[in-house]
Design an enzyme around this catalytic site. Structure first.
Site, mmCIF file in Angstrom:
data_model
loop_
_atom_site.group_PDB
_atom_site.id
_atom_site.type_symbol
_atom_site.label_atom_id
_atom_site.label_comp_id
_atom_site.label_asym_id
_atom_site.label_seq_id
_atom_site.Cartn_x
_atom_site.Cartn_y
_atom_site.Cartn_z
ATOM 1 N N GLY A 100 -4.344 -0.595 -4.209
ATOM 2 C CA GLY A 100 -5.315 -1.272 -3.352
ATOM 3 C C GLY A 100 -4.812 -2.610 -2.841
ATOM 4 O O GLY A 100 -5.389 -3.206 -1.931
ATOM 5 N N ARG A 101 -3.753 -3.092 -3.459
ATOM 6 C CA ARG A 101 -3.222 -4.397 -3.009
ATOM 7 C C ARG A 101 -1.718 -4.456 -3.195
ATOM 8 O O ARG A 101 -1.136 -5.544 -3.234
ATOM 9 C CB ARG A 101 -3.883 -5.528 -3.792
ATOM 10 C CG ARG A 101 -3.742 -5.364 -5.292
ATOM 11 C CD ARG A 101 -4.085 -6.624 -5.994
ATOM 12 N NE ARG A 101 -4.138 -6.393 -7.429
ATOM 13 C CZ ARG A 101 -4.194 -7.342 -8.311
ATOM 14 N NH1 ARG A 101 -4.200 -8.594 -7.932
ATOM 15 N NH2 ARG A 101 -4.245 -7.065 -9.591
ATOM 16 N N LYS A 121 3.077 -6.983 -4.366
ATOM 17 C CA LYS A 121 1.720 -6.925 -4.921
ATOM 18 C C LYS A 121 0.928 -8.105 -4.369
ATOM 19 O O LYS A 121 1.303 -9.263 -4.600
ATOM 20 C CB LYS A 121 1.823 -6.999 -6.450
ATOM 21 C CG LYS A 121 0.529 -6.728 -7.184
ATOM 22 C CD LYS A 121 0.810 -6.542 -8.669
ATOM 23 C CE LYS A 121 -0.433 -6.511 -9.497
ATOM 24 N NZ LYS A 121 -0.114 -6.434 -10.933
ATOM 25 N N ASP A 133 -9.858 -7.325 -1.216
ATOM 26 C CA ASP A 133 -9.176 -7.934 -0.065
ATOM 27 C C ASP A 133 -7.685 -7.609 -0.019
ATOM 28 O O ASP A 133 -6.976 -8.048 0.883
ATOM 29 C CB ASP A 133 -9.379 -9.457 -0.069
ATOM 30 C CG ASP A 133 -8.842 -10.115 -1.332
ATOM 31 O OD1 ASP A 133 -8.260 -9.396 -2.191
ATOM 32 O OD2 ASP A 133 -8.993 -11.341 -1.481
ATOM 33 N N ARG A 184 7.430 -6.922 -7.197
ATOM 34 C CA ARG A 184 7.666 -6.205 -8.450
ATOM 35 C C ARG A 184 8.746 -5.146 -8.254
ATOM 36 O O ARG A 184 8.772 -4.459 -7.242
ATOM 37 C CB ARG A 184 6.350 -5.550 -8.885
ATOM 38 C CG ARG A 184 6.471 -4.703 -10.128
ATOM 39 C CD ARG A 184 5.148 -4.536 -10.813
ATOM 40 N NE ARG A 184 4.266 -3.619 -10.109
ATOM 41 C CZ ARG A 184 2.996 -3.417 -10.466
ATOM 42 N NH1 ARG A 184 2.466 -4.077 -11.477
ATOM 43 N NH2 ARG A 184 2.251 -2.574 -9.796
ATOM 44 N N ASP A 260 -4.335 4.385 -15.569
ATOM 45 C CA ASP A 260 -3.657 3.986 -14.324
ATOM 46 C C ASP A 260 -2.652 2.869 -14.566
ATOM 47 O O ASP A 260 -1.866 2.532 -13.672
ATOM 48 C CB ASP A 260 -4.677 3.546 -13.262
ATOM 49 C CG ASP A 260 -5.636 2.494 -13.780
ATOM 50 O OD1 ASP A 260 -6.384 2.789 -14.722
ATOM 51 O OD2 ASP A 260 -5.625 1.368 -13.253
ATOM 52 N N ASP A 270 1.870 -3.749 -15.234
ATOM 53 C CA ASP A 270 0.592 -4.367 -14.920
ATOM 54 C C ASP A 270 0.200 -5.419 -15.948
ATOM 55 O O ASP A 270 -0.395 -5.117 -16.976
ATOM 56 C CB ASP A 270 -0.504 -3.297 -14.792
ATOM 57 C CG ASP A 270 -1.260 -3.522 -13.507
ATOM 58 O OD1 ASP A 270 -1.319 -4.686 -13.091
ATOM 59 O OD2 ASP A 270 -1.758 -2.558 -12.919
#
Ligand code: AMP
Ligand code: MG
Length: 493
Positions: A100-101, A121, A133, A184, A260, A270
């Site tokens: 999503g980002r 990222k 966003d 990343r 995830d 993450d």
């Protein structure tokens, strides 16, 4: 294409990007360009990593290079995509998550011949952004940079960080915060949740392509097995067991071990709320949203096991068409996690005491019990084991128990025919002297927010050789004073 991308000729970073993932079935991703930012600036660049990727650090730091890292321009060969995935978040099924980002801009073959994926990222919205966003705040970007590089230096498999940039735009969270991008690098971003996404949709063709891609790139031995899907599962189980044992051994708490965030190749991925423990508490949790302590330090093996059960379910139809055949095979494979983890942890704990193989798990657990009862610092507690007086000073209230333990450990060393010197060498290679302590991570973030990057650079340098004593970095060895403690971390989304 957004105008700003069309206006640029692709930038030469000293080596072109490849895109094997973008050649896979289009169901796996969306083609999407990063959303430009207003005034990008490079806050940190990992020169050693750049050169291992065959990229020119000077070009990366140039105006054009910064444009690429900020998503304002494309690198030569880049085909930007955002990938699909689903996942169980804190045990609850979410059928659609995805990048999503994060925008995957391409791949590089590194100096060891391994393919590495480059991801921005915080590079803007994608089809998977839901209400978000697509941006990342500066604090979490710096946390990921510091922690992932520290993990790498500690020898724990992890994604890496090539750079952190400020975007020049403010983003709205609880307050307005400066936006950032963390670049990343990962040998693979495929997660358990990537498989789950296609299982949930009954898309066996994509599932098979995904599995083949993963095997061809990261589990080549599984390709020749009688049942490649089962061989893949066996190896993923093994790598997760080893990974989590390594986390445990350095007091690392991932904080959000959702499916995830469980990387198939066995790397830590993450770093949202991730942190290292100071005083040892096996139930320790940092993440502000982990109110039940689901991902507490001591629960991490169990949670990895649970994630692997979900992975196994995805592979069932690829193991055998007949569920009566597939299910027991998968079950057996996942059950091997318990022994695999027990063995990996026993080896780690033994080595932390200077003892060979898995011989000293019981002694290790007894020592952890003492550390916990004394509320002693996890890192110092193990590093101190090279010297009786230093170690004893950590156990004011528990001297008789500690002395008995020390005597028993001495006996174990004698039994194993390990000299004091050999034990010291072994322990020094296992027990770091410096970890990214949470109060220091927060402190460099605060400095960065006020525009001073020097503390960040110093911390990263101090953590680059974590097993080496170095007087000049002694400030980074110290646990926080009570007033300095930072007990909570945030996902940063
Ligand atoms: P994470 O907590 O970073 O593992 O993210 C969980 C999910 O939320 C992933 O699908 C992310 O891509 C998505 N996500 C997190 N932050 C944002 C954001 N600012 N905008 C859009 N999606 C986001
Ligand atoms: Mg995630």
């Amino acid at each position: 294409m957004t105008d700003i991308h069309a206006a640029h000729t692709p930038v030469d970073l000293g080596g072109v990007l490849e895109n094997t993932f973008a050649q896979l079935p289009e169901t796996l991703f969306e083609r999407v360009l990063p959303t430009p930012v207003s005034d990008p600036s490079l806050l940190a660049l990992n020169q050693a990593l750049a050169s291992s990727l065959g990229l020119d650090a000077d070009r990366l730091a140039s105006v054009d290079g910064v444009s690429v890292l900020a998503g304002n321009a494309l690198a030569k060969g880049s085909v930007p995509i955002a990938t699909a995935y689903a996942g169980h978040q804190f045990g609850n099924w979410v059928p659609q998550l995805g990048d999503g980002r994060a925008i995957f801009i391409g791949e590089r073959i590194d100096e060891t011949g391994l393919r590495q994926e480059v991801q921005l990222k915080g590079a803007g919205r994608t089809a998977w952004s839901r209400g978000g966003d697509g941006r990342c705040a500066l604090g979490p970007a710096i946390r990921e940079y510091v922690l992932s590089e520290a993990m790498h230096a500690l020898g724990v498999p992890t994604t890496r960080a090539l750079a952190v940039l400020a975007t020049g735009d403010m983003i709205l969270r609880e307050t307005l915060l400066p936006g950032a991008i963390v670049v990343r690098i990962a040998r693979s971003h495929v997660r358990v949740g990537t498989f789950q996404y296609f299982t949930a949709r009954g898309d066996l063709d994509t599932l098979r392509s995904l599995m083949t891609h993963v095997i061809d790139n990261h589990f080549v031995e599984a390709a020749n097995a009688e049942r490649p899907a089962l061989a893949l599962l066996d190896e993923v189980v093994k790598r997760q067991a080893e990974l989590v044992a390594q986390w445990m051994s350095v007091g690392f708490i991932h904080g959000v071990m959702n499916t995830d965030n469980c990387c198939i190749v066995g790397d830590t991925i993450d770093y949202g709320p991730a942190a290292f423990m100071d005083e040892f508490n096996s139930h320790k949790v940092f993440s502000s949203i982990d109110v039940q302590g689901r991902y507490a330090w001591a629960n991490q093996p169990q949670m990895a096991h649970w994630n692997l059960g979900n992975f196994a379910q995805c592979l069932l139809p690829l193991i055998d068409e007949d569920m009566e055949v597939a299910v027991p095979l998968a079950q057996q494979s996942v059950n091997a996690f318990a022994d695999g983890y027990k063995s990996a942890w026993a080896h780690k704990l033994s080595a932390k005491l200077g003892l060979p193989d898995a011989s000293a798990a019981d002694l290790g657990h007894r020592y952890l019990g003492l550390l916990e009862e004394a509320g002693a610092d996890f890192t110092q507690g193990f590093r101190a084991l090279g010297d009786y007086t230093t170690a004893q000073s950590l156990f004011e209230q528990l001297i008789p128990e500690f002395d008995q333990w020390w005597t028993d450990r001495d006996a174990a060393l004698r039994m194993a025919d390990v000299s004091a010197e050999q034990a010291r060498i072994c322990m020094a290679a296992q027990n770091p002297v410096r970890i990214p302590r949470n109060h220091q991570v927060e402190s460099v973030i605060q400095s960065a927010l006020s525009g001073d990057m020097t503390p960040l650079q110093e911390l990263v340098a101090a953590l680059a050789h974590p097993y080496t004593d170095d007087e000049s970095y002694s400030a980074y060895e110290q646990p926080p004073q009570i007033t300095e403690r930072v007990t909570h971390t945030y996902c940063g989304t």
